[in-house]
Scaffold this active site. Structure first.
Site, short mmCIF file in Angstrom:
data_model
loop_
_atom_site.label_atom_id
_atom_site.label_comp_id
_atom_site.label_asym_id
_atom_site.label_seq_id
_atom_site.Cartn_x
_atom_site.Cartn_y
_atom_site.Cartn_z
N LYS A 1 -22.35 -9.19 16.13
CA LYS A 1 -22.60 -9.18 17.57
C LYS A 1 -23.63 -8.03 17.65
O LYS A 1 -24.78 -8.15 19.10
CB LYS A 1 -21.34 -7.91 17.73
CG LYS A 1 -20.19 -9.16 17.81
CD LYS A 1 -19.12 -9.11 17.74
CE LYS A 1 -17.84 -10.36 17.75
NZ LYS A 1 -16.22 -9.83 17.84
N GLN B 1 -12.68 -4.33 18.30
CA GLN B 1 -13.03 -5.41 17.27
C GLN B 1 -10.83 -5.60 16.58
O GLN B 1 -10.30 -4.50 16.18
CB GLN B 1 -13.50 -4.95 16.17
CG GLN B 1 -13.58 -6.12 14.59
CD GLN B 1 -14.14 -7.98 15.27
OE1 GLN B 1 -15.48 -7.65 16.27
NE2 GLN B 1 -13.77 -9.12 14.77
N ASP C 1 -14.03 -9.12 25.95
CA ASP C 1 -13.51 -10.44 25.55
C ASP C 1 -12.30 -11.07 25.93
O ASP C 1 -11.55 -12.38 25.61
CB ASP C 1 -12.74 -9.43 24.25
CG ASP C 1 -13.60 -9.73 22.95
OD1 ASP C 1 -14.31 -10.73 22.83
OD2 ASP C 1 -13.18 -9.27 22.34
#
Ligand code: NAP
Length: 282
Positions: A54, A98, A121
């Site tokens: 990422k 995460q 997200d």
């Protein structure tokens, strides 16, 4: 007949070129660079690989990236304080934590704390609720990537029968809602579904998001279907999808490979969401 392979790698590369231009435009017109902050707790090797990818992808398109790698002993209070700090930072437009987290930390508490405006997200209750209500918001990356891949085939979604296997908050549910919003007739399947192969064999569009290597065999596939394989499992060190590719490729019209299908699109949609968040909310 052999299906056309739908390459997420190629589609991603095209989209990322356009995102590069959008980053430059934001810099030119608004005077700042879109930035993504990522918090990673613990030492799960796969998570470290995902986060490194990422970070690399952000930098490649000219965005800012800041990664905080925290020890696995980090407390919920310490994590909450860091989330609050990033929520307040004006130079970071996207924030993600995460998952999975170490067992003593709460995913629910994290998602309740992240500002919905920075939730790139798309996993907060506010953004998943917006999706369900047809309101604007940040849409979860993998489901968004799945829809882009289907659209890239040129096959019309409206009026088609779409079958989604898997009903997780991360993939199955948002994919189903997005397909419904595109006017597909949607069937959601899960581990309690009866006659799964027969149900799937009626699908013009089949999305597999299960997490069981090569579970979807040729008899699940309607001839001429679009098959999107979200699943990733490691078998003898090799990455496998949910779909038995060699069988499905002989029946489908379009199919995504694993690797190189949905995976690259997930990160690309994360980049897009960060630029959207920067433009919408800064
Ligand atoms: P998950 O939370 O474990 O959900 C799996 C779903 O599959 C559940 O709804 C489960 O049904 C269903 N399922 C399990 N066994 C089944 C069976 N025998 N028949 C029918 N349905 C069955 O997983 P997830 O987070 O949605 O992820 C799914 C897969 O996608 C995983 O392999 C994951 O690694 C992959 N993934 C890939 C990306 C990417 O970027 N490429 C991103 C996210 C996820 P129940 O609800 O009834 O238990």
């Amino acid at each position: 007949m052999s299906a056309q392979i739908v390459s997420g790698k190629e589609l991603s590369a095209k989209i990322r070129e356009k995102l590069k231009e959008r980053v430059k435009k934001v810099e030119r017109e608004k005077g700042f660079t879109p930035g993504l902050a990522v918090i990673l707790v613990g030492d799960d090797p796969a998570s470290h690989v995902y986060v490194n990818n990422k970070e690399k992808a952000c930098l490649e398109i000219g965005m800012k990236s800041e990664v905080r790698r925290l020890p696995k002993e980090t407390t919920q209070e310490e994590l909450n304080a860091l989330i609050d700090a990033y929520n307040a930072r004006e130079d970071m437009h996207g924030l993600l934590v995460q998952f999975p987290l170490p067992a003593h930390l709460s995913q629910e508490e994290v998602l309740a704390r992240i500002s919905p405006k920075k939730d790139v997200d798309g996993l907060t209750v506010q953004n998943s609720g917006a999706l369900l209500s047809g309101l604007p918001g940040l849409v979860s990356c993998t489901p968004k990537g799945v829809i882009r891949l289907i659209k890239s085939t040129g096959v019309e979604i409206a009026g088609k029968h779409a079958v989604v296997i898997g009903r997780s908050n991360l993939v199955g549910k948002p994919v189903s809602v997005l397909l419904l919003n595109e006017n597909a007739t949607v069937t959601m399947c899960h581990s309690k579904t009866k006659n799964l192969p027969e149900v799937c064999a009626q699908a013009d569009i089949l999305v597999a998001a299960i997490g069981r290597a090569e579970f979807v065999t040729g008899n699940f596939i309607k001839p001429g279907a679009v098959v999107i394989d979200v699943g990733t499992s490691r078998v003898d060190g090799k990455l496998k999808g949910d779909v038995k590719f060699d069988e499905a490729v002989e029946k489908a019209a379009y199919i995504t490979p694993v690797p190189g299908g949905v995976g690259p699109m997930t990160i690309t949609m994360l980049l897009e969401n960060t630029i959207d968040a920067a433009e919408m909310f800064h």
